[in-house]
Design a protein around this motif. Structure first.
Motif, short mmCIF file in Angstrom:
data_model
loop_
_atom_site.label_atom_id
_atom_site.label_comp_id
_atom_site.label_asym_id
_atom_site.label_seq_id
_atom_site.Cartn_x
_atom_site.Cartn_y
_atom_site.Cartn_z
N VAL A 33 47.98 10.62 9.01
CA VAL A 33 47.74 11.58 7.38
C VAL A 33 47.46 11.04 6.96
N LEU A 34 45.66 10.91 6.44
CA LEU A 34 45.00 10.39 4.95
C LEU A 34 45.76 10.33 3.69
N VAL A 35 46.33 10.10 3.04
CA VAL A 35 46.37 10.33 1.73
C VAL A 35 46.75 9.39 0.78
N PRO A 36 45.98 9.66 0.08
CA PRO A 36 44.69 8.52 -1.00
C PRO A 36 45.86 8.74 -2.01
N PHE A 37 45.67 7.58 -2.94
CA PHE A 37 46.79 6.84 -3.57
C PHE A 37 46.10 7.71 -4.77
N ASP A 38 47.33 8.01 -6.24
CA ASP A 38 46.69 8.35 -7.30
C ASP A 38 47.73 7.69 -8.57
N GLY A 39 47.63 6.95 -9.55
CA GLY A 39 48.52 6.02 -10.67
C GLY A 39 49.58 5.54 -9.88
N GLY A 40 49.39 4.96 -8.31
CA GLY A 40 50.52 4.30 -8.48
C GLY A 40 51.37 5.09 -6.95
N GLY A 41 50.76 6.57 -7.01
CA GLY A 41 51.53 7.45 -6.20
C GLY A 41 51.05 8.02 -5.11
N LEU A 42 51.09 8.77 -4.97
CA LEU A 42 50.74 9.88 -3.59
C LEU A 42 49.62 10.96 -4.51
N TRP A 43 48.62 11.10 -3.62
CA TRP A 43 47.70 11.96 -4.29
C TRP A 43 48.39 13.81 -4.55
N ALA A 45 49.28 17.86 -6.09
CA ALA A 45 48.26 19.05 -7.48
C ALA A 45 49.67 19.92 -7.18
N GLU A 46 49.33 20.45 -8.00
CA GLU A 46 50.39 21.42 -8.72
C GLU A 46 50.14 22.75 -8.42
N PHE A 47 50.31 23.75 -7.48
CA PHE A 47 49.39 25.17 -7.26
C PHE A 47 50.83 25.76 -6.68
N GLY A 48 50.83 27.33 -7.86
CA GLY A 48 51.64 28.25 -7.47
C GLY A 48 53.55 27.78 -7.28
N GLY A 49 53.06 26.88 -8.02
CA GLY A 49 55.06 26.22 -8.87
C GLY A 49 55.83 25.42 -7.59
N ILE A 50 54.56 25.47 -6.26
CA ILE A 50 54.49 23.93 -5.48
C ILE A 50 53.96 22.99 -5.56
N VAL A 102 60.84 18.03 -5.75
CA VAL A 102 60.99 19.67 -6.20
C VAL A 102 60.42 20.16 -4.90
N PRO A 103 60.10 21.48 -5.11
CA PRO A 103 59.08 21.94 -3.74
C PRO A 103 58.01 21.60 -3.66
N ALA A 104 58.29 21.47 -2.47
CA ALA A 104 56.30 20.59 -2.18
C ALA A 104 56.11 21.10 -0.60
N GLY A 105 55.30 20.58 -0.43
CA GLY A 105 54.59 21.03 0.76
C GLY A 105 52.95 19.73 1.52
N LEU A 106 52.65 20.09 2.04
CA LEU A 106 51.37 19.48 2.31
C LEU A 106 50.15 20.20 2.51
N ALA A 107 49.17 20.00 2.05
CA ALA A 107 47.66 20.87 1.90
C ALA A 107 47.29 19.15 2.93
#
Length: 152
Positions: A33-43, A45-50, A102-107
């Motif tokens: 899976v390709l995951v872009p970098f953003d500010g030194g970390g993985l990109w 987004a916050e949505f629905g408390g996740i 934190v609660p996190a998933g993959l989009a």
């Protein structure tokens, strides 16, 4: 090595109402899976408390995301060079997402309205220790054990 093509195919099947969700999850775990970098970390987004890690099945899907960012509210994305990590889906689900704290998933493929898929932080996708539904499932099992497995 599994590329993202098979994962994109499994996502398309599920979105069409066919295919096996377990096969799609298995394909995600095998895929790069390709995951872009953003500010030194993985990109993310916050949505629905996740907190959602944004991943893509191939460079074309990532390019569509970059294009959408450059025409949207992120004026700094125009002409931007996009660096990304190539990570096995299993590593994202089993190591990186749990380490986020934190609660996190993959989009996956979020710039493709007909080809995107969310993998939420629930039992069976992420480790039980970080699954948002694990306490609920544990309480249900505990209640069944307490009443002899008869249910309520």
């Amino acid at each position: 090595m599994a590329d993202g093509t098979a994962l994109a195919d499994r996502i398309a099947e599920r979105r069409a109402g066919i295919g096996d969700p377990r096969a799609m999850l298995g394909e995600l775990r095998r895929a790069l899976v390709l995951v872009p970098f953003d500010g030194g970390g993985l990109w993310t987004a916050e949505f629905g408390g996740i907190r959602w890690v944004c991943g893509f099945t191939d460079e074309e899907a990532l390019a569509r995301f970059a294009q959408a960012r450059s025409t949207g509210s992120d004026a700094g994305a125009v002409g931007r060079s996009w660096e990304f990590a190539e990570l096995r889906g299993a590593r994202l689900l089993d190591e990186i997402i749990p380490a986020m704290g934190v609660p996190a998933g993959l989009a996956v493929n979020i710039a493709d309205p007909d080809g995107s898929m969310l993998f939420p932080p629930v039992t069976g996708i992420v480790p039980d220790a970080v699954a948002v539904d694990a306490q609920e499932a544990e309480a249900t099992v505990g209640a069944q054990a307490h009443d002899g497995g008869r249910g309520r």
